[in-house]
Design a protein around this motif. Structure first.
Motif, PDB file in Angstrom:
ATOM      1  N   GLY A  94       0.785  -1.232   0.000  1.00 60.38           N
ATOM      2  CA  GLY A  94       0.000   0.000   0.000  1.00 60.38           C
ATOM      3  C   GLY A  94       0.813   1.276   0.000  1.00 60.38           C
ATOM      4  O   GLY A  94       0.243   2.369   0.053  1.00 60.38           O
ATOM      5  N   LYS A  95       2.124   1.166  -0.067  1.00 58.34           N
ATOM      6  CA  LYS A  95       2.977   2.357  -0.063  1.00 58.34           C
ATOM      7  C   LYS A  95       3.765   2.433  -1.369  1.00 58.34           C
ATOM      8  O   LYS A  95       4.082   1.401  -1.971  1.00 58.34           O
ATOM      9  N   PHE A  96       4.073   3.667  -1.785  1.00 57.08           N
ATOM     10  CA  PHE A  96       4.903   3.826  -2.968  1.00 57.08           C
ATOM     11  C   PHE A  96       6.276   3.237  -2.674  1.00 57.08           C
ATOM     12  O   PHE A  96       6.912   3.559  -1.655  1.00 57.08           O
ATOM     13  N   ASP A  97       6.748   2.383  -3.585  1.00 54.30           N
ATOM     14  CA  ASP A  97       8.039   1.746  -3.372  1.00 54.30           C
ATOM     15  C   ASP A  97       8.595   1.338  -4.741  1.00 54.30           C
ATOM     16  O   ASP A  97       7.957   0.578  -5.472  1.00 54.30           O
ATOM     17  N   GLY A  98       9.764   1.875  -5.071  1.00 53.98           N
ATOM     18  CA  GLY A  98      10.349   1.607  -6.373  1.00 53.98           C
ATOM     19  C   GLY A  98      10.216   2.797  -7.294  1.00 53.98           C
ATOM     20  O   GLY A  98       9.904   3.926  -6.879  1.00 53.98           O
TER      21      GLY A  98
END
Length: 650
Positions: free
Chosen positions: A461-465
């Motif tokens: 659920g989190k921005f990652d990458g």
């Protein structure tokens, strides 16, 4: 604790042809207003949506916005809204607000507004005679006697004397001596008091400051025998009184009261419509609701498609002008009543004046809560109601005039029902928004009109990458890397033709390292360095030809060193020195020396104030553009949410 405010009256109107201009003017102030808003103002794309985020109430009528005011509750920040809207509000408009008993009147004339605080007692311009006050106090303490009634008759206004609330002594006796349990079984003392008051010739048509008559108070307490006695003493029902009493009967689902009112006078169609909507808006679990509605239909034959001509307020929530019985049934999550109304020929897709359908009303909060609060909740029959409306063809993606769909309302207030929407969309072969934020994982792409719009990467659920946004499938717009919802590493932005516009580095969510901005043809416009989110070292600003326009020097965010600026022809406009944010210009020191003994404001006049303004301009030039928001996860998430919701429009 804060001051509690409510709108007494508002005639503030913005005509349809001025709404877009008013929206742009208010949106231009969104930076200053964001502190008072519920949600990001940047993503409100019309005036109704912007006003709702600022806790401002209004009615929509023939394309115009009317009765604009603060909704009510604590935190009235409308004083920050009026400067932008005043040029577009109709001259002669007036808003009367009450702030914990203090009245404020704002008037609008020729694009300007004026606010006055009015000091006066709104209950009574004259002081209450002490003898009268004592008699009313005895009524409140249930110590009133027939002799007190006789004494009251000796006063200047006689038996029709009133207290500071505008109550007559009969109002007071009903209020303090009677409740539903003893309403028609009065003891000898109360019976004697009422007989003495009526025999004294009291005006039974008098309304107190709340516009309540004595017959209204009697019926409110189910005192039908007393209500009949009062009626027999000369009650004159007008349409407003009948409307109020019919509403009271429907609000309590009281068939006896309905009979009492309708047998005395024939109610108007408007009164019947409002009362029927009121009956439909009652709690679905009340045993008397369905029998009352059936009785109401049999007795008064209401038009099931008739809409209210005013805004309506209920225990379960507010309803806009144009609300229908079906919308009221939806608000109360009453599937039995919904089916009944459909069989009676109700139009399921009707909209109120704010563009809400019945599906909006049972999906989430359609009205503005005081202090931007959420007061809506789903009742037991909510799931079944939404299923009914979807099967009737109502759209989960239909936006109201604040650009909110039933799906978005559910996303905000009623997440448990989202699987019902999603299952229905899937069964119909329609795209389903991916808005289960906690479970977003992997790369999600979104295309519009056949062109790639973004490629975003999530983890739990989190921005990652790597996050990429596109002008079109073959033209990247922005690229930034996130780790656990925090911007890190490279941050670049390009124009449609592929020209690099911006190049920087992020460390732990802050600018850190080189910070370069380029012009339309790739020329370097701004060259600076950041350390942990603060400017550090030399910052340079160039024109399109590569000539230096401005220079500033910083030490960990503080102005430190030379600040220099020229005009477009290269003529120097500013050349000053700072040390740890302290102004060190020789000219300023000389100016201070000449003005020894002068006031502080004198030091900011003339050349000094001009230099301060130019320094401020340089600082603004070196600040990150407000258009650059890809490094702000909440705004990036809002873009994601809006685009996912747009799938419902397809």
């Amino acid at each position: 604790m804060g001051v509690s405010s409510y709108c007494v009256k508002s005639t503030a109107t913005i005509k349809e042809n001025n709404i877009n201009a008013a929206y742009k003017a208010l949106k231009a102030q969104s930076g200053e207003l964001q502190l008072f808003a519920d949600g990001d103002l940047q993503f409100a794309n019309n005036l109704p949506g912007l006003l709702e985020k600022l806790s401002m109430d209004f009615n929509v009528n023939n394309g115009n916005l009317e009765s604009i005011s603060f909704y009510g509750g604590k935190g009235d920040n409308s004083m920050f809204v009026w400067p932008a809207l005043a040029p577009y509000i109709e001259s002669g408009s007036e808003i009367i607000m009450d702030h914990d008993g203090e009245r404020e009147i704002t008037t609008f004339e020729n694009g300007e507004y004026y606010t006055d605080i009015v000091d006066e007692d709104y209950y009574d311009d004259e002081e209450i005679d002490e003898a009268i006050e004592q008699i009313f106090e005895k009524a409140e303490e249930q110590e009133l006697t027939v002799n007190d009634i006789k004494e009251l008759c000796q006063q200047e206004a006689g038996i029709n004397s009133t207290d500071y609330k505008g109550n007559t002594i009969l109002h007071a006796v009903i209020e303090y001596y009677m409740d539903e349990e003893n309403a028609d079984n009065l003891n000898d003392n109360v019976e004697a008091l009422i007989t003495a008051i009526l025999d004294a010739g009291i005006d039974v048509n008098h309304l107190n400051n709340e516009e309540e008559s004595v017959i209204y108070l009697a019926l409110e307490r189910a005192a039908y025998k007393l209500a009949q006695r009062i009626y027999d003493h000369g009650v004159n029902f007008d349409d407003a009184e009948i409307t109020g009493l019919l509403w009271l009967a429907s609000d309590s689902h009281d068939k006896l009261m309905l009979d009492f009112v309708t047998e005395k006078n024939e109610p108007s169609k408007k009164a019947i419509t409002k009362a029927f909507i009121c009956a439909c808006a009652g709690h679905a679990h009340r045993e008397e609701k369905q029998p009352y509605i059936e009785y109401f239909i049999e007795k008064l034959n209401p038009d099931v498609n008739a809409a209210s001509d005013t805004k309506l307020y209920f225990m379960l929530g507010d309803m806009r002008k144009g609300a229908t019985p079906l919308m009221a049934a939806a608000l109360s999550d009453d599937p039995v009543l919904i089916q009944k109304l459909v069989k009676l020929g109700v139009e399921p897709k009707a909209e109120d004046d704010a563009g809400n359908t019945a599906l909006h009303y049972c999906s989430g909060q359609t009205w503005i809560g005081g202090d931007c609060s959420t007061a809506w909740f789903a009742a037991k029959g909510n799931h079944e109601c939404i299923q009914h409306f979807l099967e009737l063809g109502l759209s989960a993606g239909q936006n109201n005039k604040s650009n909110k769909s039933p799906y978005e309302l559910a996303l905000e207030d009623n997440r448990k029902i989202l699987p019902v929407f999603n299952d229905f969309l899937t069964a119909k072969g329609k795209p389903v928004p991916q808005l289960d934020f906690k479970n977003l994982n992997g790369v999600i792409e979104f295309s519009k009109d056949g062109q790639l719009a973004y490629r975003l990467s999530f983890k739990d659920g989190k921005f990652d990458g790597k996050q990429q946004l596109f002008h079109s499938s073959d033209a990247i717009c922005a690229e930034i890397t996130y780790q656990d919802n925090v911007p890190v590493d490279s941050y670049k932005v390009w124009s449609k033709d592929g020209t690099l516009n911006f190049d920087s580095q992020m460390v732990n969510g802050k600018f850190d390292g080189e910070y370069k901005v380029y012009g339309p043809t790739g020329e370097l416009v701004q060259d600076a360095k950041y350390v942990q989110g603060r400017l550090n070292g030399q910052a340079l600003f160039y024109d399109a030809n590569g000539d230096l326009l401005a220079e500033g020097n910083y030490n960990k965010g503080q102005k430190h060193g030379r600040f220099f600026m020229t005009d477009k022809d290269g003529k120097p406009l500013l050349d000053v020195e700072f040390e740890n944010d302290e102004y060190k210009s020789k000219e300023a020191e000389q100016k201070k020396e000449k003005k020894k003994g002068a006031g502080l404001m004198d030091l900011f006049t003339g050349m000094f104030s001009k230099e301060a303004m130019l320094v401020e301009k340089i600082e603004e030039a070196f600040s990150p553009s407000k258009k650059m928001f890809y490094h702000k996860p909440q705004k990036l998430l809002e873009i994601y949410k809006m685009t996912q919701l747009s799938l419902l429009q397809e």
